[in-house]
Every structure is written in C-alpha cells, then in structure tokens.
Design a protein around this motif. Structure first.
Motif, mmCIF file in Angstrom:
data_model
loop_
_atom_site.group_PDB
_atom_site.id
_atom_site.type_symbol
_atom_site.label_atom_id
_atom_site.label_comp_id
_atom_site.label_asym_id
_atom_site.label_seq_id
_atom_site.Cartn_x
_atom_site.Cartn_y
_atom_site.Cartn_z
ATOM 1 N N LEU A 46 -3.370 4.100 -3.050
ATOM 2 C CA LEU A 46 -3.181 3.723 -1.639
ATOM 3 C C LEU A 46 -4.399 4.128 -0.822
ATOM 4 O O LEU A 46 -4.903 3.353 0.002
ATOM 5 C CB LEU A 46 -1.919 4.395 -1.080
ATOM 6 N N GLY A 47 -4.891 5.350 -1.056
ATOM 7 C CA GLY A 47 -6.088 5.816 -0.348
ATOM 8 C C GLY A 47 -7.274 4.923 -0.645
ATOM 9 O O GLY A 47 -8.000 4.494 0.260
ATOM 10 N N GLY A 48 -7.456 4.597 -1.940
ATOM 11 C CA GLY A 48 -8.584 3.758 -2.339
ATOM 12 C C GLY A 48 -8.492 2.361 -1.739
ATOM 13 O O GLY A 48 -9.473 1.839 -1.195
ATOM 14 N N CYS A 49 -7.294 1.750 -1.802
ATOM 15 C CA CYS A 49 -7.121 0.368 -1.323
ATOM 16 C C CYS A 49 -7.254 0.295 0.194
ATOM 17 O O CYS A 49 -7.892 -0.617 0.727
ATOM 18 C CB CYS A 49 -5.758 -0.173 -1.758
ATOM 19 N N THR A 50 -6.620 1.255 0.900
ATOM 20 C CA THR A 50 -6.688 1.247 2.363
ATOM 21 C C THR A 50 -8.131 1.372 2.820
ATOM 22 O O THR A 50 -8.619 0.611 3.659
ATOM 23 C CB THR A 50 -5.859 2.415 2.937
ATOM 24 N N CYS A 51 -8.832 2.340 2.222
ATOM 25 C CA CYS A 51 -10.223 2.557 2.585
ATOM 26 C C CYS A 51 -11.054 1.323 2.235
ATOM 27 O O CYS A 51 -11.879 0.856 3.031
ATOM 28 C CB CYS A 51 -10.749 3.795 1.846
ATOM 29 N N GLY A 52 -10.795 0.759 1.047
ATOM 30 C CA GLY A 52 -11.562 -0.390 0.574
ATOM 31 C C GLY A 52 -11.447 -1.572 1.511
ATOM 32 O O GLY A 52 -12.456 -2.203 1.870
ATOM 33 N N ILE A 53 -10.245 -1.885 1.952
ATOM 34 C CA ILE A 53 -10.052 -3.062 2.793
ATOM 35 C C ILE A 53 -10.640 -2.827 4.185
ATOM 36 O O ILE A 53 -11.200 -3.733 4.798
ATOM 37 C CB ILE A 53 -8.555 -3.464 2.852
ATOM 38 N N LEU A 67 -10.588 8.642 6.782
ATOM 39 C CA LEU A 67 -9.537 9.411 7.454
ATOM 40 C C LEU A 67 -8.247 8.601 7.578
ATOM 41 O O LEU A 67 -7.146 9.124 7.345
ATOM 42 C CB LEU A 67 -10.013 9.853 8.845
ATOM 43 N N ILE A 68 -8.368 7.317 7.905
ATOM 44 C CA ILE A 68 -7.170 6.478 8.014
ATOM 45 C C ILE A 68 -6.479 6.374 6.652
ATOM 46 O O ILE A 68 -5.259 6.448 6.553
ATOM 47 C CB ILE A 68 -7.535 5.075 8.570
ATOM 48 N N ALA A 69 -7.287 6.240 5.583
ATOM 49 C CA ALA A 69 -6.726 6.189 4.229
ATOM 50 C C ALA A 69 -5.947 7.468 3.921
ATOM 51 O O ALA A 69 -4.865 7.423 3.334
ATOM 52 C CB ALA A 69 -7.848 5.993 3.214
ATOM 53 N N SER A 70 -6.470 8.625 4.377
ATOM 54 C CA SER A 70 -5.774 9.896 4.147
ATOM 55 C C SER A 70 -4.432 9.905 4.867
ATOM 56 O O SER A 70 -3.426 10.377 4.331
ATOM 57 C CB SER A 70 -6.604 11.078 4.638
ATOM 58 N N LEU A 71 -4.411 9.360 6.090
ATOM 59 C CA LEU A 71 -3.161 9.324 6.850
ATOM 60 C C LEU A 71 -2.126 8.434 6.153
ATOM 61 O O LEU A 71 -0.929 8.734 6.164
ATOM 62 C CB LEU A 71 -3.413 8.823 8.274
ATOM 63 N N ARG A 108 -0.513 -5.752 -1.462
ATOM 64 C CA ARG A 108 -0.463 -6.393 -0.146
ATOM 65 C C ARG A 108 -1.683 -5.987 0.695
ATOM 66 O O ARG A 108 -2.296 -6.818 1.357
ATOM 67 C CB ARG A 108 0.799 -5.964 0.604
ATOM 68 N N ILE A 109 -1.984 -4.689 0.681
ATOM 69 C CA ILE A 109 -3.099 -4.185 1.490
ATOM 70 C C ILE A 109 -4.402 -4.825 1.044
ATOM 71 O O ILE A 109 -5.177 -5.338 1.850
ATOM 72 C CB ILE A 109 -3.198 -2.641 1.389
ATOM 73 N N LEU A 110 -4.610 -4.832 -0.266
ATOM 74 C CA LEU A 110 -5.881 -5.322 -0.796
ATOM 75 C C LEU A 110 -5.910 -6.851 -0.851
ATOM 76 O O LEU A 110 -6.993 -7.458 -0.787
ATOM 77 C CB LEU A 110 -6.098 -4.727 -2.195
#
Lengths: 309, 264
Positions: A46-53, A67-71, A108-110
């Motif tokens: 989740l951290g990787g995908c959120t940050c990636g997108i 930071l958003i990925a961490s949240l 979904r995120i990616l």
C-alpha cells in the motif's frame, strides 16, 4: 570478483536500512504488543503503490508523497485494530483479512499491477542530482538519517505515558484494564503506528527500486521477522530499548547481506522466498535447541560434583 | 459507598451450560467498611467482585459506587474508582516492565495518558519510600523487570499499586490463596496495614474462615449466587469457625463444600 561482492554489500546495506524501517514497525506489533500482524504484506505494498501513483500520475513532491503513503499505512493498521478489538476477530485473522482486502485496494490505487518510477523525481534521484553521490551511497544515507530519527522518536514515545500504556497492554492486558487503560484503543494505536512505519518503508523501497508493484509486499512480514530474530540472536536480548531497536535494523542489514551472498553464490531468485522461510524457521528454532542442549548438559542424576539442583 | 440492587448474572444463558452465578443481589457498604466474603465452590464470590469491576456485563440491576452509576461502564473506566488484586500473582502486574514503571502505570489510573514521561524522577523518589514500607527490599530493585520477582513480591506490589491512587473500593479476590503460608501471612498483614492505615473501603474474598473472622469489620457468606449471611461489628468478632459452619447449614440446608476451605 571482490569488487562485485563489495558492490553487492554496499547495495545490501542500503536496502537493509530501508527495509529496517519496516522491521521496526513489525517489532512494535510482534514484540511490544505481542501480536503477529499479517497486515504488513498489504500495508507495505500500500505504501509503495500510494507513493508510486502520487509521484507518477500527480507529480507530487517525493517527501510529501512518502508521508501520505505512510498515513495510508496508519489507516490500514487501524482497520486491522478495529476488526480485532471491536469485532473480536482474532488478531492473526484480522490481519489476514486486511491484507487480502488491501490487494484489491492497491490494484485500484495503481490502476495496474506495476508502475515504473524511473523517469519521475524520487527522494533518491533528487539527492543524487543535488549532491552527485552514487545511488548506493544515497540510499544508505537516506536510510540511516530516517532510521536515526525514527529510533529517537520511538525511544521517546515508548517512554511516555501513552507508549507505556501500549507496552502494558502487550505485556498483560488484564493488568492494563484493571489499571484503567483502554486496551482496545492502545492496540489500535500500536497497530496504526506499526503499519505507518511499514508503509513508509514500502514507499521508500519502491522509489529506490524504481517501480511500485502490487506484489511487492509478498513475504514482507517474514523478512521483518527474520530481521528481528537475527538481531536478537546476534546482539542478545539487551535491556536498553534504543539498543534493541538498533539491533532490529542491524538484523535487517545482515539479512540483506546474507541474501546478496547467496545470490552471488548462484541461488535462483525464484527460490528466494523458500530460502527466507527456511532462514526464519532456523533462526526461530535456534534458541529452543540451544536451551535444550544447555539443559541436557547441566543435568545430573544425583546432583554430585558440586552442582546444586 | 457501594450500593448493589437487584443484580443477577447467568452465564451461557440458553445453552446446556447455563449457570446462574448471581441471583438478585442486594448489598450495601459504608465508607470504611472492610468486608470479608466466604462461601462454597461456585457460590458467586468471585463473580460478585468481577461484576463490580466490570469484567462481564450484568444481566439486570444497578451498581452505584460513591454515588456514581457504574452498572454499564466498561471495565477500564470503572478502574478509576477501584483497586484490584487477583488470586493469580501474574495477573496484577506487567511482567515485561520495571517495578517503577508498573507503579507509574497505576499512579495514572483514571487519568488521561498523554505524551509526558511515563515515570518522572520525582515519582521514583515517592515510590522508593512506599516500597521501603513493604519491607521486601524492593526499593533497591526499582528498575528490575517485575517478571523476575517471586509470587509474594508481585502480590505485595500489586497491593501497593491498587492502593496507590486511594480507590473508592479495594477488591481482593483470594489474593493470598496462591502463596505459601508464610508469604500469605505477610501479604495479609500488609493488606490490613494498607486498608486500615489508609482508611480504605475493601472487599476480600478468602477461603480461610479464621482470616474471614479476624480481619475486617463485616463478613458475608454466599451460597448459590445469594448472600445468605451478613454479620458485622462485635457479633462478627465473637464468631468461631464452628459458628460459621452451623450458620451455613442453617441457611443453605446442606454442608459447606469448598475444596480449598480451611476450617482450622
């Protein structure tokens, strides 16, 4: 040959530092809360995908994206915590449910299963461009700086009233409740903090490796446990909390060095997961066998020879 | 101080294992009362204490403590008003934490826990004095993990923790039962010092009839989820073990069966 091994070592230490952040997160649940939290595989991806997108599609600042990925990881941990404490689902199952659900969430995120990050600005290539240092050194630098800050913050936090309450909840729930602690709240808090660190690690790893992948979290929990156990076996069960946390990080680096060495020796990367599983199984059983051997060696039928029973 | 009205509890209601643990309990205690609780197996002694502490929800009735309705409050919220010591010495303390840390956790019972230090220097000095009063030498071992202490030491520490914030009611659930006789006597002595010295209100479940008679100012006997005998003051002091057994037979129509009850 020697140079290639040294190069591999350098890369391994950098990776170990970045994965060490995840191991610190797992330490919070596994050792402090006494929960085997399987959310980790999902929250790491989740951290990787959120940050990636955020980097590839929105072009956000790498630090903000991280930071958003961490949240996002904090939220995932809270979901597991709520399933466990409010719905009374056993912790292991609650973690598995969140992890499974996160697989779809990550897709979904990616929007696809893999997102290259080679052409976007990341924390690492930003520093490479600014300083002209080699990438392997930059990853070590970033890892070490983040880890020093994290260990300092965790050392402080688990010494506060709130942190002490989390430790008490993990040590003896009955005692914690009878001393007025809302153990459900502290479990959710601990799981949230833990998965926040795991997602932070996932975000940094995807930037470091140059892609985000929905499968990047597979086996992350086992890698984290391996780091914790290697740290404990090699550095003993020290008393000082900061030393314990540092041992976890060193365990993570040593794990990566072991991986680098066996890959250099020709292990097929497809067999890596089996190797990791076997390594953790061995590391977990070593203390048990050592204790058995010690017990057998010190046993005497009559208690003779100055031995007291 | 404590007012229990119409409290009942049935475990596993509607199943083959249904068990009526408490039946329409009415019970009041005044401030400063020290009540000992005796009874046979499954009489509801521990259940009564657990209902007051909020370990399980009650089926009906109300519990007021110090004018506050605690009938439906969760266990951790009631803890602000209560001090508790359990039969199992392992239950009352956090084994992985230091002695001073355990005391500091108890000192914050009923207060919000924020981001200030879990134990302060000033507190440590205070704990050192309190521990010295136990006479167990724990004041010199404040940074030792509680898991390394003996059962008796842990129970004494739990007692100190329970009384640290001056609870409205102290609940002692056979807290000396798991200790060897010498240690049990020591912990019991400490209990009397702490309860009487601090002017606390307390309930103590015990299987030792002699202790039940000699300690405290009031005694209740339970049988099958009811309070069948309630005696206080001079009348209580004059009781003998034989009197208690007789009372039990009168009130219950049977002999007392408690496999751990000490008649001597």
């Amino acid at each position: 040959m020697i140079i290639s091994i040294l190069k591999a070592m350098q890369g391994a230490v950098g990776q170990g530092a970045l994965w060490g952040i995840m191991a610190l997160g797992i330490y919070i649940t596994y050792r402090i809360l006494d929960i085997a939290d399987l959310t980790v595989d999902g929250s790491f991806a989740l951290g990787g995908c959120t940050c990636g997108i955020l980097l590839a599609e929105i072009g956000l600042d790498p630090v903000a994206a991280t930071l958003i990925a961490s949240l996002a990881g904090v939220a995932a941990g809270a979901v597991t915590g709520i399933l466990h404490t409010q719905c009374r689902i056993p912790a292991i199952l609650a973690g598995i449910l969140t992890q499974l659900g996160l697989y779809s969430v990550n897709l979904r995120i990616l929007g696809k299963s893999n997102q290259p990050l080679l052409k976007v600005e990341t924390v690492f290539n930003g520093i490479v461009d600014a300083t002209g240092l080699e990438k392997a050194w930059v990853s070590i630098l970033v890892g070490v700086v983040v880890l020093i800050m994290l260990i300092a913050v965790l050392y402080w936090f688990f010494g506060t009233e709130m942190g002490s309450a989390i430790r008490a909840t993990g040590s003896n729930e009955n005692m914690a409740r009878s001393q007025g602690m809302n153990t459900n709240f502290y479990k959710i808090l601990g799981l949230a903090v833990s998965n926040g660190l795991v997602a932070l690690s996932g975000a940094l790893i995807s930037q470091h490796q140059g892609y985000a992948d929905v499968k990047q979290g597979i086996g992350a929990i086992v890698v984290g446990l391996a780091s914790i156990i290697i740290g404990e076996v090699l550095f003993g069960k020290r008393r000082n909390f900061a030393v314990k946390l540092s041992a976890v990080v060193l365990g993570s680096c040593i794990y990566r060095i072991i991986v680098a060495v066996v890959l250099q020796m020709g292990l097929n990367t497809d067999d890596m997961k089996l190797f990791t599983a076997a390594l953790v199984a061995v590391a977990l059983s070593v203390p048990t066998f050592l204790e058995k051997r010690r017990q057998a060696a010190s046993y005497s039928e009559s208690g003779e020879g100055g031995k007291t029973c | 101080m404590l007012k229990i009205s119409h409290v009942s509890k049935t475990f596993n209601r509607g199943t083959i294992n249904e068990r009526r643990a408490l039946t329409d309990i009415h019970f009041e205690m005044d401030k400063g009362d020290f009540v000992t609780v005796i009874g046979g197996n499954g009489a509801g002694k521990s259940t009564l204490l657990n209902m007051i502490a909020g370990v399980y929800p009650i089926d009906c009735g109300t519990i007021f403590l110090d004018g506050v309705d605690i009938s439906r409050k969760p266990e951790y919220k009631r803890a602000a008003l209560l001090g508790r010591v359990f039969q199992d010495p392992m239950l009352g303390t956090a084994a992985d934490m230091q002695i001073d840390e355990n005391l500091a956790l108890a000192a914050r019972r009923g207060r919000s826990r924020g981001l200030s230090w879990g134990v302060t220097k000033k507190e440590r000095e205070e704990y050192r004095e309190k521990l010295a009063q136990l006479g167990l030498g724990l004041e010199d071992r404040m940074t030792v993990k509680v898991g390394l202490l003996s059962g008796g030491q842990r129970q004494a520490l739990t007692l100190l923790m329970a009384a640290l914030r001056e609870p409205k009611l102290l609940l002692l659930d056979e807290h000396t039962a798991a200790l060897d006789p010498k240690t049990a006597a020591k912990v019991l002595e400490l209990t009397e010092e702490i309860v009487e010295g601090g002017g606390l209100t307390a309930m103590m479940v015990t299987h030792n009839m002699r202790d039940a008679i000699h300690i405290g100012n009031r005694l209740i006997m339970m049988h099958e989820g009811r309070i069948i005998y309630d005696v206080r003051g001079e009348e209580k002091k004059g009781l003998t073990v034989a009197d208690l057994l007789e009372k039990f037979e009168q009130a219950s129509g049977g002999t007392l069966d408690n496999d751990r009850m000490l008649l001597a």
